[in-house]
Design a protein around this motif. Structure first.
Motif, PDB file in Angstrom:
ATOM      1  N   UNK A 142     -37.002 -63.049  -9.834  1.00 55.75           N
ATOM      2  CA  UNK A 142     -38.460 -62.984  -9.965  1.00 55.75           C
ATOM      3  C   UNK A 142     -38.845 -62.954 -11.443  1.00 55.75           C
ATOM      4  N   UNK A 143     -38.973 -64.143 -12.013  1.00 55.45           N
ATOM      5  CA  UNK A 143     -39.361 -64.325 -13.407  1.00 55.45           C
ATOM      6  C   UNK A 143     -40.657 -65.125 -13.454  1.00 55.45           C
ATOM      7  N   UNK A 144     -41.496 -64.907 -14.454  1.00 51.85           N
ATOM      8  CA  UNK A 144     -42.752 -65.662 -14.535  1.00 51.85           C
ATOM      9  C   UNK A 144     -42.558 -67.182 -14.472  1.00 51.85           C
ATOM     10  N   UNK A 145     -41.573 -67.718 -15.187  1.00 51.99           N
ATOM     11  CA  UNK A 145     -41.380 -69.164 -15.179  1.00 51.99           C
ATOM     12  C   UNK A 145     -40.958 -69.657 -13.796  1.00 51.99           C
ATOM     13  N   UNK A 146     -40.169 -68.886 -13.078  1.00 56.17           N
ATOM     14  CA  UNK A 146     -39.786 -69.276 -11.719  1.00 56.17           C
ATOM     15  C   UNK A 146     -41.008 -69.300 -10.807  1.00 56.17           C
ATOM     16  N   UNK A 147     -41.838 -68.279 -10.902  1.00 57.45           N
ATOM     17  CA  UNK A 147     -43.053 -68.242 -10.075  1.00 57.45           C
ATOM     18  C   UNK A 147     -43.998 -69.391 -10.424  1.00 57.45           C
ATOM     19  N   UNK A 148     -44.102 -69.700 -11.715  1.00 57.61           N
ATOM     20  CA  UNK A 148     -44.999 -70.766 -12.151  1.00 57.61           C
ATOM     21  C   UNK A 148     -44.549 -72.128 -11.616  1.00 57.61           C
ATOM     22  N   UNK A 149     -43.259 -72.390 -11.672  1.00 61.78           N
ATOM     23  CA  UNK A 149     -42.756 -73.717 -11.318  1.00 61.78           C
ATOM     24  C   UNK A 149     -42.387 -73.892  -9.847  1.00 61.78           C
ATOM     25  N   UNK A 150     -41.949 -72.821  -9.199  1.00 59.30           N
ATOM     26  CA  UNK A 150     -41.327 -72.983  -7.883  1.00 59.30           C
ATOM     27  C   UNK A 150     -41.988 -72.173  -6.767  1.00 59.30           C
ATOM     28  N   UNK A 151     -43.244 -71.803  -6.941  1.00 58.64           N
ATOM     29  CA  UNK A 151     -43.918 -70.945  -5.963  1.00 58.64           C
ATOM     30  C   UNK A 151     -43.929 -71.546  -4.565  1.00 58.64           C
ATOM     31  N   UNK A 152     -43.934 -72.858  -4.462  1.00 60.20           N
ATOM     32  CA  UNK A 152     -44.036 -73.500  -3.144  1.00 60.20           C
ATOM     33  C   UNK A 152     -42.695 -73.777  -2.475  1.00 60.20           C
TER      34      UNK A 152
END
Length: 130
Positions: free
Chosen positions: A67-77
């Motif tokens: 759970x990292x900001x960049x992961x949430x930004x790019x892969x939320x779907x």
């Protein structure tokens, strides 16, 4: 690279024989492993951009990511996120996520299509040349 506690963690696993650390692989072998995988997991502590996760997402694989900001930004779907701040993992939730995942093009797919990337490079080159 294996973290220092890797072997100890594997020994504590319920199925240590099912875990294999592959180490460095050439790109072609990495893509073959990802293509044949049921899911992709990356527990990075920090990322600038997770190219391996992006490649797995483009292949329609469900992602399990730290759970990292960049992961949430790019892969939320297309990802299930695991907090790094706890020693406990909700494994049943991860299994449900993988089992119920329906392969689809991730939201970023159109932006990284070869023709789109090529057009962006041409635009950049033309701007620099002007």
């Amino acid at each position: 690279n294996k973290p220092p506690q890797f072997d100890e963690l594997i020994r504590k696993s319920r199925t240590p024989e099912a875990i294999c650390h592959l180490g460095f692989l050439p790109k072609e072998q990495v893509m073959a492993v990802v293509r044949d995988a049921a899911f992709f997991m990356s527990m990075s502590q920090f990322e600038g951009f997770n190219m391996s996760a992006a490649e797995a997402a483009l292949l329609g694989k469900p992602l399990i990511l730290s759970d990292l900001p960049v992961h949430r930004e790019l892969f939320a779907d297309c990802a299930q996120f695991v907090p790094l701040s706890t020693d406990e993992v909700d494994a049943p939730a991860l299994v449900r996520f993988v089992q119920s995942h329906v392969a689809h093009a991730p939201a970023f797919a159109a932006a990284v299509a070869p023709e789109v990337a090529a057009a962006q490079y041409l635009t950049f080159v033309n701007q620099v040349a002007a």
